[in-house]
Design an enzyme around this catalytic site. Structure first.
Site, short mmCIF file in Angstrom:
data_model
loop_
_atom_site.label_atom_id
_atom_site.label_comp_id
_atom_site.label_asym_id
_atom_site.label_seq_id
_atom_site.Cartn_x
_atom_site.Cartn_y
_atom_site.Cartn_z
N GLU A 95 -9.96 42.19 18.10
CA GLU A 95 -10.43 41.48 16.91
C GLU A 95 -9.34 40.94 15.98
OE1 GLU A 95 -13.38 43.82 14.88
OE2 GLU A 95 -14.85 43.51 16.47
N GLU B 266 -18.12 44.45 22.49
CA GLU B 266 -18.81 45.28 21.51
C GLU B 266 -20.14 44.64 21.17
OE1 GLU B 266 -16.57 46.12 17.98
OE2 GLU B 266 -14.73 46.65 19.10
#
Length: 384
Positions: free
Chosen positions: A210, A319
């Site tokens: 991320e 995710e």
């Protein structure tokens, strides 16, 4: 995941000085901010993080497992399907930290549980500062063999049982408090790390978790350099996962600059995929058990699916998470259905998260009593 641990400081800085806004941090080990919540309740998520939430807990309505009608039509089974095994990235404000106090490795019994259920893939978040301590040279220095051995042991346990282990530097493209900018250093670091796993074909390299607040083109250049580093290490057969900026969100992939930059990703071994993440709450952060609607899962993936197909690239949802209630389980089913009906465009998906230290976190799927076990686990198993 940009919530729970690594976003804590950002949430705190955004909150009013006199009290903490909804979804802000209000407590936890090492926290020194305001513990008063505005129009919400301070709820303990784990020892390191308490959060201002509008309700005391997630909705507890029971959702039945989806049958074939939940996803009609032609479906391509996932090649990679499982969970994130969180824990080694905990305590990111304590470096190097102590095993068992500040961080932990996944439990073998947890891995066995999911393998027995039919899942085959486990993502292992870890901290770069622990494997490459700033005190001994950082990214250009030697590895910390104690921490690296912990990672290796976890990987060996998973792959020794036929599973796939995704190694994930969970740093958001930030090392020792500063954004990583050197493509040469990042490439060399990955070349050195990949060499440790180059003979294990069941290892998957997730190059960075991320990245955010960095231009997409800059992230692309760093990711391309790391791909080159992995292949230069002699790791020629393993899958490589690259992530984009803006928390690598699927729902913002075509609006964040990622779609312009990452279509040019190359791998001499043609074994690279785009990893995206997706949560189903209002801001896509994974901090609320309330999802937007029962259809939001499929809706947030559609543009990303179309982009992958147009570019001839594979995707992987590293995710996904949502609340443990009927509407959110339906939305989760919709997301997985959208993926499996895309003709093999998506290699698979991972739930966030398992891990021994989540306590009563609403997305915890840690056996035997994680809050997501009752409703989420059957919903996931329907897509095996």
């Amino acid at each position: 995941m940009k919530a729970i641990l690594s976003l804590a400081a950002a949430l705190l800085s955004a909150a009013p000085a006199f009290s903490t806004a909804v979804w802000g941090q209000c407590g936890g080990i090492g926290f020194s901010g305001d513990t008063t919540c505005t129009a919400s309740t301070c709820v303990k998520v784990n020892d390191y993080y308490s959060q201002c939430q509008p309700g005391a807990s997630a909705p507890t309505s029971t959702a039945s497992a989806p049958g074939p009608s939940a996803c009609p039509g032609s479906r391509t089974k996932f090649k990679l399907f499982g969970v994130n095994e969180s824990g080694a990235e905990f305590g990111n404000n304590v470096i190097p930290g102590a095993l068992g106090t500040d961080y932990t490795w996944p439990s073998p019994t947890s891995i066995d549980f999911f393998l027995d259920q039919g899942f085959n893939t486990f993502r292992i978040p870890f901290l770069m500062e622990r494997v490459s301590p700033p005190s001994t040279g950082g990214l250009t220095g030697p590895f910390n063999n104690t921490y690296l051995d912990g990672l290796k042991q976890t990987v060996s346990y998973i792959t020794g049982k036929g599973g796939f282990a995704i190694i994930d530097p969970h740093n958001f493209m930030i090392f020792n408090g500063a954004t990583i900018t050197s493509t040469s250093q990042f490439q060399a670091w990955w070349q050195k790390l990949a060499a440790e796993f180059k003979t294990n074909n069941n290892v998957i390299f997730d190059l960075m978790n991320e990245p955010h607040d960095i231009p997409a083109q800059t992230v692309f250049q760093l990711m391309q350099a790391a791909v080159n580093g992995v292949r230069a290490s002699g790791a020629t057969s393993q899958l490589i996962l690259v992530e984009g900026t803006s928390w690598t969100g699927a729902w913002t992939w075509t609006t964040s600059g990622n779609s312009d930059a990452f279509g040019a990703i190359t791998d001499p071994n043609n074994n690279v995929a785009i990893q995206m993440h997706q949560y189903l709450d209002s801001d896509g952060s994974g901090t609320s058990p309330t999802c937007v609607s029962s259809t939001i899962g499929a809706e947030r993936l559609q543009a990303a699916t179309q982009w992958l197909q147009q570019k001839g690239l594979k995707g992987f949802l590293g995710e996904i998470g949502t609340g443990n209630n009927t509407q959110c389980v339906t939305a989760l089913q919709g997301a997985l259905c959208e993926m499996q009906q895309a003709g093999g465009t998506w290699l698979g998906a991972l739930w966030w998260a398992a891990g021994p230290w989540w306590g009563d976190y609403y997305q915890s799927i840690e056996p035997p009593n994680g809050d997501a076990i009752t409703n989420i686990l059957p919903a996931l198993k329907a897509f095996l």
